[in-house]
Design a protein around this motif. Structure first.
Motif, PDB file in Angstrom:
ATOM      1  N   ILE A   1       0.815  -1.222   0.000  1.00 12.12           N
ATOM      2  CA  ILE A   1       0.000   0.000   0.000  1.00 12.12           C
ATOM      3  C   ILE A   1       0.850   1.275   0.000  1.00 12.12           C
TER       4      ILE A   1
ATOM      5  N   CYS B   1      -5.691   1.171  -0.603  1.00 14.07           N
ATOM      6  CA  CYS B   1      -6.593   0.263   0.107  1.00 14.07           C
ATOM      7  C   CYS B   1      -7.453  -0.363  -0.993  1.00 14.07           C
TER       8      CYS B   1
ATOM      9  N   TYR C   1      -9.544  -1.971   4.978  1.00 18.29           N
ATOM     10  CA  TYR C   1      -8.260  -1.466   5.453  1.00 18.29           C
ATOM     11  C   TYR C   1      -7.237  -2.583   5.315  1.00 18.29           C
TER      12      TYR C   1
END
Ligand SMILES: CC(C)(COP(=O)(O)OP(=O)(O)OC[C@H]1O[C@@H](n2cnc3c(N)ncnc32)[C@H](O)[C@@H]1OP(=O)(O)O)[C@@H](O)C(=O)NCCC(=O)NCCS
Length: 175
Positions: A42, A66, A170
């Motif tokens: 990420i 995400c 997440y």
């Protein structure tokens, strides 16, 4: 007047960034999360920025990745977190300048939008809107109002694109 420089973070800044985050958030948790982000898929170095004043790192922001999962499947999107400014440098527009610079980087990267969880008052003033109004769901802590889930729409955002609607996940680095 002191000049504020906003630029991508470098490895030489990492210790100073940790100090900013510990001072801003009150413990190591967010700084530890940032270390994990840098080791994961990420991490987006071009939108991981520092604010430097008189040679000192006084603020930090990250736009990372995400995923959004909906009827049309799963795709990566951009998320802004964390944002921190040294307490003694707060309320001078440094947080706002970091957010604007990171959003400009996300726009340059062709992102359709940037999501975040945070104060609707603070981020609303910077142009963020309620994510739920755009079909974007985010899991929030019990105490947070639904408007804490927010989105900043960028020029390539297409409201008709079903891949942009769904639930934000997440990444595991957030614990
Ligand atoms: C939030 C934060 C980054 C703002 O940085 P900053 O450089 O002070 O921000 P700016 O100068 O651009 O804006 C300051 C304004 O935002 C307001 N503000 C700051 N935090 C706020 C919050 N959580 N909710 C609502 N307003 C907030 C301030 O009251 C101030 O408003 P005023 O000038 O009208 O009094 C900084 O306060 C901080 O590091 N806080 C601790 C960490 C944190 O909560 N980060 C955000 C979540 S990831």
């Amino acid at each position: 007047m002191t000049e504020l420089v906003i630029r991508p973070e470098r490895s030489a800044d990492f210790a100073a960034i940790r100090q900013v985050l510990v001072a801003a958030f009150g413990d190591d948790e967010v700084a530890d999360g940032v270390d994990r982000i840098r080791e994961s898929w990420i991490y987006r170095p071009a939108t991981s920025l520092v604010a430097v004043s008189d040679g000192e790192v006084v603020g930090h922001v990250m736009i990372t990745g995400c995923t959004v999962t909906g009827e049309a499947g799963e795709r990566p999107v951009a998320m802004l977190t964390p944002l921190g400014v040294l307490p003694e440098h707060q309320r001078r527009g440094i947080g706002a300048a970091l957010v604007r610079a990171a959003l400009a980087g996300a726009e340059e990267a062709g992102e359709p939008y940037v999501v975040l969880e945070g104060s609707p008052k603070y981020y609303g003033a910077l142009g963020f809107r309620t994510a739920g109004d755009y079909g974007i769901e985010m899991e929030l802590p019990d105490w947070a109002p639904p408007e804490a889930a927010q989105v900043y729409l960028l020029p390539t955002y297409d409201p008709a694109d079903p891949t942009l609607r769904g639930k934000i996940s997440y990444p595991p680095v957030y614990g």
